[in-house]
Design an enzyme around this catalytic site. Sequence first.
Site: not given
Length: 143
Positions: A76-78
């Site tokens: 989950q890069f966000t």
Amino acid sequence: MRVLVQRVSSARVLVDGQVVGAIRPDKQGLLAFVGVTHSDDIDATQRLAEKLWRLRILDDEQSAADVNAPILVVSQFTLYADTAKGRRPSWNAAAPRPVAEPLVNAFAGALQRLGAHVQTGVFGAHMQVELVNDGPVTVLLEL
């Protein structure tokens, strides 16, 4: 490295309509969204895996280690979104794929070596995550 943990009564990840990882509805578990930044390293994966494995957020203040709860790991890069300016998030703090993917895999591997039953999403894929947050309980782990 950041891990957003949700206690779930069920969860699953779908890619192109196919289930690639799941926590069955009959077993309480943890859904771990994992974000990686530029300064993270293999040591961070091990330390956060140990913290998650022993985090006492399941029923009766037990940990996944206590009850052998399954863990679903989703990249989950966000989690490294910067929303300080304007309305469009900046992703500059998120590590690029060549850095992040091996560290997310190392995190899942570290959990497995600790004894966890781990399933994962697919790094970089468009994933649909379905979950039933139990409690609700959501905790952010960070180094």
